[in-house]
Each structure stands twice: as C-alpha cells, then as structure tokens.
Motif scaffolding. Structure first.
Motif, PDB file in Angstrom:
ATOM      1  N   LYS A  83      50.408 -38.421  65.669  1.00 42.97           N
ATOM      2  CA  LYS A  83      51.112 -39.583  65.124  1.00 42.97           C
ATOM      3  C   LYS A  83      51.323 -39.412  63.627  1.00 42.97           C
ATOM      4  O   LYS A  83      52.426 -39.685  63.104  1.00 42.97           O
ATOM      5  CB  LYS A  83      50.329 -40.861  65.398  1.00 42.97           C
ATOM      6  CG  LYS A  83      50.914 -42.097  64.679  1.00 42.97           C
ATOM      7  CD  LYS A  83      50.108 -43.344  64.950  1.00 42.97           C
ATOM      8  CE  LYS A  83      50.539 -44.490  64.041  1.00 42.97           C
ATOM      9  NZ  LYS A  83      51.975 -44.849  64.197  1.00 42.97           N
ATOM     10  N   ASP A  87      55.079 -39.319  62.198  1.00 45.56           N
ATOM     11  CA  ASP A  87      55.524 -40.433  61.352  1.00 45.56           C
ATOM     12  C   ASP A  87      55.943 -39.994  59.954  1.00 45.56           C
ATOM     13  O   ASP A  87      56.450 -40.805  59.180  1.00 45.56           O
ATOM     14  CB  ASP A  87      54.398 -41.479  61.216  1.00 45.56           C
ATOM     15  CG  ASP A  87      54.263 -42.354  62.453  1.00 45.56           C
ATOM     16  OD1 ASP A  87      55.161 -42.302  63.310  1.00 45.56           O
ATOM     17  OD2 ASP A  87      53.255 -43.082  62.550  1.00 45.56           O
ATOM     18  N   GLN A  93      60.225 -34.499  69.694  1.00 42.19           N
ATOM     19  CA  GLN A  93      59.363 -35.436  70.403  1.00 42.19           C
ATOM     20  C   GLN A  93      57.976 -34.868  70.671  1.00 42.19           C
ATOM     21  O   GLN A  93      57.082 -35.583  71.125  1.00 42.19           O
ATOM     22  CB  GLN A  93      60.029 -35.844  71.729  1.00 42.19           C
ATOM     23  CG  GLN A  93      59.461 -37.109  72.353  1.00 42.19           C
ATOM     24  CD  GLN A  93      60.342 -37.634  73.461  1.00 42.19           C
ATOM     25  OE1 GLN A  93      61.532 -37.343  73.502  1.00 42.19           O
ATOM     26  NE2 GLN A  93      59.753 -38.407  74.367  1.00 42.19           N
ATOM     27  N   VAL A 108      55.385 -37.603  72.203  1.00 39.62           N
ATOM     28  CA  VAL A 108      55.548 -39.014  71.878  1.00 39.62           C
ATOM     29  C   VAL A 108      56.190 -39.714  73.079  1.00 39.62           C
ATOM     30  O   VAL A 108      57.258 -39.308  73.552  1.00 39.62           O
ATOM     31  CB  VAL A 108      56.417 -39.205  70.621  1.00 39.62           C
ATOM     32  CG1 VAL A 108      56.609 -40.699  70.346  1.00 39.62           C
ATOM     33  CG2 VAL A 108      55.786 -38.517  69.423  1.00 39.62           C
ATOM     34  N   SER A 110      56.400 -43.411  73.248  1.00 43.55           N
ATOM     35  CA  SER A 110      57.132 -44.594  72.799  1.00 43.55           C
ATOM     36  C   SER A 110      56.901 -44.827  71.314  1.00 43.55           C
ATOM     37  O   SER A 110      55.953 -44.312  70.723  1.00 43.55           O
ATOM     38  CB  SER A 110      56.706 -45.835  73.601  1.00 43.55           C
ATOM     39  OG  SER A 110      55.344 -46.155  73.360  1.00 43.55           O
ATOM     40  N   TRP A 111      57.809 -45.609  70.737  1.00 45.79           N
ATOM     41  CA  TRP A 111      57.779 -45.921  69.315  1.00 45.79           C
ATOM     42  C   TRP A 111      57.744 -47.429  69.108  1.00 45.79           C
ATOM     43  O   TRP A 111      58.174 -48.206  69.975  1.00 45.79           O
ATOM     44  CB  TRP A 111      59.020 -45.370  68.616  1.00 45.79           C
ATOM     45  CG  TRP A 111      59.126 -43.891  68.549  1.00 45.79           C
ATOM     46  CD1 TRP A 111      58.821 -43.071  67.499  1.00 45.79           C
ATOM     47  CD2 TRP A 111      59.614 -43.013  69.574  1.00 45.79           C
ATOM     48  NE1 TRP A 111      59.075 -41.761  67.799  1.00 45.79           N
ATOM     49  CE2 TRP A 111      59.558 -41.685  69.069  1.00 45.79           C
ATOM     50  CE3 TRP A 111      60.087 -43.211  70.876  1.00 45.79           C
ATOM     51  CZ2 TRP A 111      59.957 -40.591  69.806  1.00 45.79           C
ATOM     52  CZ3 TRP A 111      60.480 -42.105  71.617  1.00 45.79           C
ATOM     53  CH2 TRP A 111      60.423 -40.822  71.079  1.00 45.79           C
ATOM     54  N   HIS A 112      57.251 -47.846  67.946  1.00 44.41           N
ATOM     55  CA  HIS A 112      57.360 -49.239  67.531  1.00 44.41           C
ATOM     56  C   HIS A 112      58.786 -49.508  67.048  1.00 44.41           C
ATOM     57  O   HIS A 112      59.578 -48.579  66.836  1.00 44.41           O
ATOM     58  CB  HIS A 112      56.376 -49.536  66.389  1.00 44.41           C
ATOM     59  CG  HIS A 112      54.938 -49.404  66.777  1.00 44.41           C
ATOM     60  ND1 HIS A 112      54.306 -50.295  67.621  1.00 44.41           N
ATOM     61  CD2 HIS A 112      54.000 -48.473  66.440  1.00 44.41           C
ATOM     62  CE1 HIS A 112      53.043 -49.932  67.777  1.00 44.41           C
ATOM     63  NE2 HIS A 112      52.838 -48.831  67.076  1.00 44.41           N
ATOM     64  N   GLY A 115      60.111 -47.634  64.067  1.00 48.93           N
ATOM     65  CA  GLY A 115      60.306 -46.198  64.187  1.00 48.93           C
ATOM     66  C   GLY A 115      59.036 -45.376  64.160  1.00 48.93           C
ATOM     67  O   GLY A 115      59.088 -44.155  64.356  1.00 48.93           O
ATOM     68  N   THR A 116      57.894 -46.006  63.915  1.00 41.89           N
ATOM     69  CA  THR A 116      56.625 -45.261  63.924  1.00 41.89           C
ATOM     70  C   THR A 116      56.130 -45.103  65.360  1.00 41.89           C
ATOM     71  O   THR A 116      56.463 -45.874  66.258  1.00 41.89           O
ATOM     72  CB  THR A 116      55.557 -45.966  63.078  1.00 41.89           C
ATOM     73  OG1 THR A 116      55.358 -47.303  63.579  1.00 41.89           O
ATOM     74  CG2 THR A 116      55.983 -46.030  61.619  1.00 41.89           C
ATOM     75  N   VAL A 117      55.294 -44.097  65.551  1.00 35.84           N
ATOM     76  CA  VAL A 117      54.824 -43.735  66.890  1.00 35.84           C
ATOM     77  C   VAL A 117      53.832 -44.760  67.428  1.00 35.84           C
ATOM     78  O   VAL A 117      52.957 -45.245  66.700  1.00 35.84           O
ATOM     79  CB  VAL A 117      54.192 -42.332  66.857  1.00 35.84           C
ATOM     80  CG1 VAL A 117      53.468 -42.035  68.163  1.00 35.84           C
ATOM     81  CG2 VAL A 117      55.251 -41.274  66.571  1.00 35.84           C
ATOM     82  N   ASP A 118      53.949 -45.055  68.709  1.00 34.88           N
ATOM     83  CA  ASP A 118      53.066 -46.005  69.381  1.00 34.88           C
ATOM     84  C   ASP A 118      52.143 -45.287  70.372  1.00 34.88           C
ATOM     85  O   ASP A 118      50.941 -45.173  70.155  1.00 34.88           O
ATOM     86  CB  ASP A 118      53.910 -47.060  70.094  1.00 34.88           C
ATOM     87  CG  ASP A 118      53.083 -48.094  70.842  1.00 34.88           C
ATOM     88  OD1 ASP A 118      51.860 -48.162  70.624  1.00 34.88           O
ATOM     89  OD2 ASP A 118      53.669 -48.848  71.655  1.00 34.88           O
TER      90      ASP A 118
END
Length: 285
Positions: A83, A87, A93, A108, A110-112, A115-118
């Motif tokens: 992450k 980020d 990906q 990765v 999913s993202w918030h 645009g940051t990684v979730d």
C-alpha cells in the motif's frame, strides 16, 4: 528518521522508508520504536529498502519483530508495504515485494474514493512442512499441534472456544520446547463452519497480536488438513477478518491495509538509543 504508522487488521507496524539503503535496524532501535509507552508503538518495524541485488522486485521488506529479532515474513506487513508503495506513485496494479521468504506479489483489489489503496491480495506461495506434533500443556494435557510453514513457522491448536485459551502461557511453553528451537508462532482455532475459522495468535518476538496474515494462512491450512474446513475460508481474528483462498499451487490472503500517521522520530530519542547501544556493559559484584 521518517516513519509511517500502518496496520493490517490491527497488526500494526512502523514503516521506515530507506530508499538509499542507509538505515540499520538495530535491536535497540526496534525495541525503542515499538515501545507503546515510550516510543511509537507497534508489533514490528519494517524498513522499506531497494530490492536486494539480483532480485526483481519493487521494494525490500526488512522486517523485525517488536523485540528486535529478525522475521522472515509477515502477511499483514507485506500488504502495508505494498500500500505504501502503491500510494506513492507506483504504476500498475501489482507490487512485487522482496522478503526473506521470497518475492511476494501483492495485487491491489480496491481503492478508496481518494485513490489510495484499500484492500490487497497477497500470493503467499504454497504452505510447506505440514505435519503434527504432540505436546503436554499445563491445564490442557496432551494435545496435537498442526505445524506448517508460510515462510515462517506456525503451530496451530484446534479447540472449541478460542476465548478460553491461556494463549500467552501456551505460546511461551511451546516456544520453550526444544523441537521449536528457532521459535514458532502459535495459533488457536475454532471452526464453526466449513467456510469460517475463528482464531487468535501468539507471535514469537511479540506476544499476542490482533491479527497475522501468515497466522491466518496457517490457521486455514490446519483447519482444512484436519478435515474441518474447505480451502476457501474467512478467518475471524480479534482485529478483523482476512479471506484465505488455497489452491493446488498457492495460497492467497486478502485484506485491508491502513495508514494511521506519518512523521519523523525525534532526534533526542535516536540519540538516547545510540547512547544505550554504545554504553559499556555494567559489572555486578
């Protein structure tokens, strides 16, 4: 020294970026940073350095347990590292993370909205050295441990109610056994359904933690090996849930990674650590 505090399902780490490969994670430094009262607090410290010579990866994860000891791999930590990299300008990906247990490919999922990684999915590789040993534990008698390596060693105990386990006592007793001379992570599991495992973990060099990625993987492997669960399970830990998928070639751990804060370590603390590390040993009469 710059740092970022991050966690994966409550398993928390101090990330130390070291792009020039100049920082030495001494045991004294790691213990001071991980101190939850006098330092930053964490289950471990991870130095993010360039990949080692000859290794095709985006970053090297130099991981140390809270007591300063070296660890081969950390499933939650590797998601936090990926992450951090993703980020901060990494394209694509997937992030390839060089670890002492080999290169781990982190995808990765999913993202918030910002645009940051979730959520991320880690290819942990195939579990190895799956076996069993028996050990006598105070208050429990003679019990069976399922042993498995996920790049680091684990011993899993199946029981009816994980909340009833004196896990710290059991973890210390098992680590004192000569058959685990290099130390071992100890987990207790209960399996309420074929697709669900409940667990707790005692990490060598740390103590009980809220979660562990490699620990969750070992729990899933132990549950399936004992005929209690399928290869695709949700592992419910005190810090949250991790999804485990295990096929014939590899095992995958999927879960979130979160950053809490970033900053710099006070120079005075670093000076104190250095002074302690270089002070002559005291003599006692």
């Amino acid at each position: 020294m710059q740092f970022t505090k991050a966690h994966g399902t409550g398993n928390d780490f101090i990330l130390v970026p070291d792009p020039d490969d100049q920082i030495s994670l001494t045991p004294a430094l790691v213990r001071a940073l991980c101190d939850r009262h006098l330092g930053l607090g964490g289950d471990g410290v991870i130095r993010l350095a360039p990949a080692r010579p000859g290794v095709e990866a985006d970053v090297f994860m130099d991981y140390r347990n809270a007591d300063g000891s070296l660890a081969e791999m950390c499933g939650n930590g590797v998601r936090c590292v990926a992450k951090y990299v993703a980020d901060r300008g990494h394209t694509g990906q997937q992030v390839r993370v060089d670890t002492r247990a080999g290169v781990k490919v982190v995808e990765v999922v999913s993202w918030h909205e910002d645009g940051t990684v979730d959520v991320l999915r880690v290819d942990m590789g195939a579990p190895v050295a799956i076996g069993s040993v028996r050990i006598d534990l105070e208050g429990a008698g003679d019990i069976e441990l399922t042993t498995v390596s996920m790049g680091n060693p684990h011993a899993v105990i199946a029981m009816g109610d994980v909340t009833a386990a004196p896990l710290s006592d059991w973890g210390q007793a098992i680590n004192a056994d000569e058959r685990f001379a290099g130390g071992v992570n100890v987990e207790v599991i209960a399996v309420p359904g074929l697709d669900r495992v409940e667990g707790r973990i005692f990490e060598r060099g740390v103590g009980e933690t809220l979660a562990s990625g490699t620990g969750a993987a070992a729990m899933a492997v132990a549950a399936h090996t004992r005929g209690l669960a399928t290869r695709d399970v949700t592992v419910d830990l005190p810090g949250g849930e991790l999804e485990i998928s295990w096929d014939e070639e590899s095992l995958y751990v999927t879960g979130p990674a979160r950053e809490v804060a970033s900053g710099s370590v006070a120079p005075a603390l670093l000076a104190e650590i250095a002074a302690v590390a270089t002070a002559p040993a005291k003599e006692f009469v």
